[in-house]
Write a protein that holds these residues in place. Structure first.
Motif, PDB file in Angstrom:
ATOM      1  N   ASP A   6       0.808  -1.220   0.000  1.00 46.46           N
ATOM      2  CA  ASP A   6       0.000   0.000   0.000  1.00 46.46           C
ATOM      3  C   ASP A   6       0.844   1.273   0.000  1.00 46.46           C
ATOM      4  OD1 ASP A   6      -2.545  -1.459   0.500  1.00 46.46           O
ATOM      5  OD2 ASP A   6      -1.575  -1.920   2.411  1.00 46.46           O
ATOM      6  N   ARG A   7       0.246   2.298  -0.578  1.00 46.60           N
ATOM      7  CA  ARG A   7       0.814   3.641  -0.512  1.00 46.60           C
ATOM      8  C   ARG A   7      -0.337   4.640  -0.598  1.00 46.60           C
ATOM      9  NH1 ARG A   7       5.233   6.629  -4.341  1.00 46.60           N
ATOM     10  NH2 ARG A   7       5.359   8.491  -3.047  1.00 46.60           N
ATOM     11  N   PRO A  79      -4.768 -11.946 -13.224  1.00 45.70           N
ATOM     12  CA  PRO A  79      -3.549 -11.176 -13.015  1.00 45.70           C
ATOM     13  C   PRO A  79      -3.465 -10.639 -11.582  1.00 45.70           C
ATOM     14  CG  PRO A  79      -5.172  -9.808 -14.112  1.00 45.70           C
ATOM     15  CD  PRO A  79      -5.800 -11.177 -13.933  1.00 45.70           C
ATOM     16  N   CYS A  80      -2.413  -9.869 -11.337  1.00 46.21           N
ATOM     17  CA  CYS A  80      -2.232  -9.218 -10.043  1.00 46.21           C
ATOM     18  C   CYS A  80      -3.135  -7.979 -10.004  1.00 46.21           C
ATOM     19  CB  CYS A  80      -0.782  -8.768  -9.857  1.00 46.21           C
ATOM     20  SG  CYS A  80       0.400 -10.124  -9.769  1.00 46.21           S
ATOM     21  N   ASN A  81      -4.028  -7.931  -9.043  1.00 47.67           N
ATOM     22  CA  ASN A  81      -4.916  -6.773  -8.936  1.00 47.67           C
ATOM     23  C   ASN A  81      -4.249  -5.628  -8.191  1.00 47.67           C
ATOM     24  OD1 ASN A  81      -7.107  -7.743 -10.377  1.00 47.67           O
ATOM     25  ND2 ASN A  81      -7.994  -8.720  -8.590  1.00 47.67           N
ATOM     26  N   VAL A  82      -4.462  -4.439  -8.728  1.00 45.60           N
ATOM     27  CA  VAL A  82      -3.997  -3.200  -8.115  1.00 45.60           C
ATOM     28  C   VAL A  82      -5.219  -2.303  -8.019  1.00 45.60           C
ATOM     29  CG1 VAL A  82      -2.473  -1.193  -8.356  1.00 45.60           C
ATOM     30  CG2 VAL A  82      -1.710  -3.450  -9.173  1.00 45.60           C
ATOM     31  N   ILE A  83      -5.510  -1.819  -6.806  1.00 45.67           N
ATOM     32  CA  ILE A  83      -6.663  -0.937  -6.666  1.00 45.67           C
ATOM     33  C   ILE A  83      -6.214   0.493  -6.406  1.00 45.67           C
ATOM     34  CG2 ILE A  83      -8.208  -2.774  -5.896  1.00 45.67           C
ATOM     35  CD1 ILE A  83      -8.017  -1.612  -3.064  1.00 45.67           C
ATOM     36  N   VAL A  94      -3.294   3.502  -3.126  1.00 47.63           N
ATOM     37  CA  VAL A  94      -3.034   2.444  -4.091  1.00 47.63           C
ATOM     38  C   VAL A  94      -2.665   1.202  -3.291  1.00 47.63           C
ATOM     39  CG1 VAL A  94      -1.543   1.648  -5.967  1.00 47.63           C
ATOM     40  CG2 VAL A  94      -2.239   4.056  -5.861  1.00 47.63           C
ATOM     41  N   SER A  95      -3.298   0.081  -3.618  1.00 47.81           N
ATOM     42  CA  SER A  95      -2.995  -1.195  -2.973  1.00 47.81           C
ATOM     43  C   SER A  95      -2.809  -2.252  -4.053  1.00 47.81           C
ATOM     44  CB  SER A  95      -4.129  -1.635  -2.045  1.00 47.81           C
ATOM     45  OG  SER A  95      -4.338  -0.696  -1.019  1.00 47.81           O
ATOM     46  N   ALA A  96      -1.660  -2.916  -4.018  1.00 48.19           N
ATOM     47  CA  ALA A  96      -1.386  -4.012  -4.950  1.00 48.19           C
ATOM     48  C   ALA A  96      -1.419  -5.316  -4.164  1.00 48.19           C
ATOM     49  CB  ALA A  96      -0.015  -3.831  -5.600  1.00 48.19           C
ATOM     50  N   VAL A  97      -1.972  -6.344  -4.755  1.00 51.95           N
ATOM     51  CA  VAL A  97      -1.996  -7.641  -4.092  1.00 51.95           C
ATOM     52  C   VAL A  97      -0.556  -8.088  -3.845  1.00 51.95           C
ATOM     53  CG1 VAL A  97      -2.023  -9.034  -6.224  1.00 51.95           C
ATOM     54  CG2 VAL A  97      -3.024  -9.941  -4.134  1.00 51.95           C
ATOM     55  N   ASP A  98      -0.331  -8.728  -2.718  1.00 55.34           N
ATOM     56  CA  ASP A  98       0.972  -9.342  -2.448  1.00 55.34           C
ATOM     57  C   ASP A  98       0.905 -10.752  -3.030  1.00 55.34           C
ATOM     58  OD1 ASP A  98       3.161 -10.741  -1.467  1.00 55.34           O
ATOM     59  OD2 ASP A  98       3.050  -9.840   0.514  1.00 55.34           O
ATOM     60  N   LEU A 122       6.341  -5.384  -7.878  1.00 54.65           N
ATOM     61  CA  LEU A 122       5.177  -4.567  -7.515  1.00 54.65           C
ATOM     62  C   LEU A 122       5.535  -3.553  -6.420  1.00 54.65           C
ATOM     63  CD1 LEU A 122       2.306  -7.202  -7.545  1.00 54.65           C
ATOM     64  CD2 LEU A 122       2.499  -5.181  -9.026  1.00 54.65           C
ATOM     65  N   GLU A 123       6.377  -3.964  -5.483  1.00 54.33           N
ATOM     66  CA  GLU A 123       6.817  -3.022  -4.437  1.00 54.33           C
ATOM     67  C   GLU A 123       7.528  -1.832  -5.062  1.00 54.33           C
ATOM     68  OE1 GLU A 123       7.487  -5.859  -0.534  1.00 54.33           O
ATOM     69  OE2 GLU A 123       9.105  -5.715  -1.994  1.00 54.33           O
ATOM     70  N   LYS A 124       8.378  -2.089  -6.043  1.00 49.49           N
ATOM     71  CA  LYS A 124       9.093  -1.002  -6.725  1.00 49.49           C
ATOM     72  C   LYS A 124       8.121  -0.125  -7.494  1.00 49.49           C
ATOM     73  CE  LYS A 124      13.421  -3.545  -7.114  1.00 49.49           C
ATOM     74  NZ  LYS A 124      14.299  -4.311  -8.011  1.00 49.49           N
TER      75      LYS A 124
END
Length: 129
Positions: A6-7, A79-83, A94-98, A122-124
Motif C-alpha cells: 500500500d501507498r 492477473p495481479c490486482n492493483v486498486i 493504491v494497494s497491490a496484491v501481495d 510490484l513493491e518497486k
C-alpha cells in the motif's frame, strides 16, 4: 499477514494517481489487462454511490508465463490486482496484491519463488508512483 502493498497520497487527485500508477506499472514491466470501475458498476447495478474505486488487472507476461509453466491452474489467480481508491479527506490509496500472500494456498516452492520476484517488482512500482 498483510495481503497488499500500500501507498497513500495526500492532496493528489484520483485521476493523477491513476495515471501515475499505470505509468509505474508499465515502467516495471506490467501491462494492464483488465480494468473495473467499481464505483460506476455499483451505481449502475445497485444505484449506490461510493467514492472513486478502480481495479486494474496488472500482468507481467514473462512472469505469468513462468508461473503457468510451473502450475497450469495458476491462471485462476492471475492477473495481479492493483486498486486505486479515494479514501477521503483528500487522500488516494493504491494497494497491490501481495503475490506471495495470494499464492500461499498453492504448495509449490518454485511458484513461491516466482511470486517473490513479482512482489519485489510490484513493491518497486508502488514506490515509484
Amino acid at each position: 499477514m498483510a495481503y497488499t502493498i500500500d501507498r497513500t497520497f495526500d492532496g493528489a487527485s484520483f485521476g493523477d494517481i491513476d495515471q501515475r500508477t499505470r505509468k509505474a506499472l508499465a515502467d516495471h514491466g506490467f501491462g494492464v489487462l483488465t480494468e473495473i470501475d467499481v464505483a460506476a458498476t455499483m451505481k449502475k447495478k445497485l444505484d449506490a454511490d461510493m467514492p472513486p474505486y478502480r481495479i486494474l488487472g496488472a500482468c507481467n507476461p514473462s512472469m505469468a508465463h513462468q508461473a503457468i509453466g510451473i502450475e497450469p491452474r495458476i491462471g485462476a489467480m492471475l492477473p495481479c490486482n492493483v486498486i486505486i481508491r479515494d479514501t477521503g479527506n483528500g487522500e488516494v490509496t493504491v494497494s497491490a496484491v501481495d503475490p506471495v500472500a495470494s499464492m500461499q494456498a498453492v504448495e509449490n516452492r518454485q511458484l513461491t519463488d516466482v511470486a517473490g520476484e513479482v512482489r519485489a517488482m510490484l513493491e518497486k512500482a508502488v514506490r515509484d508512483i
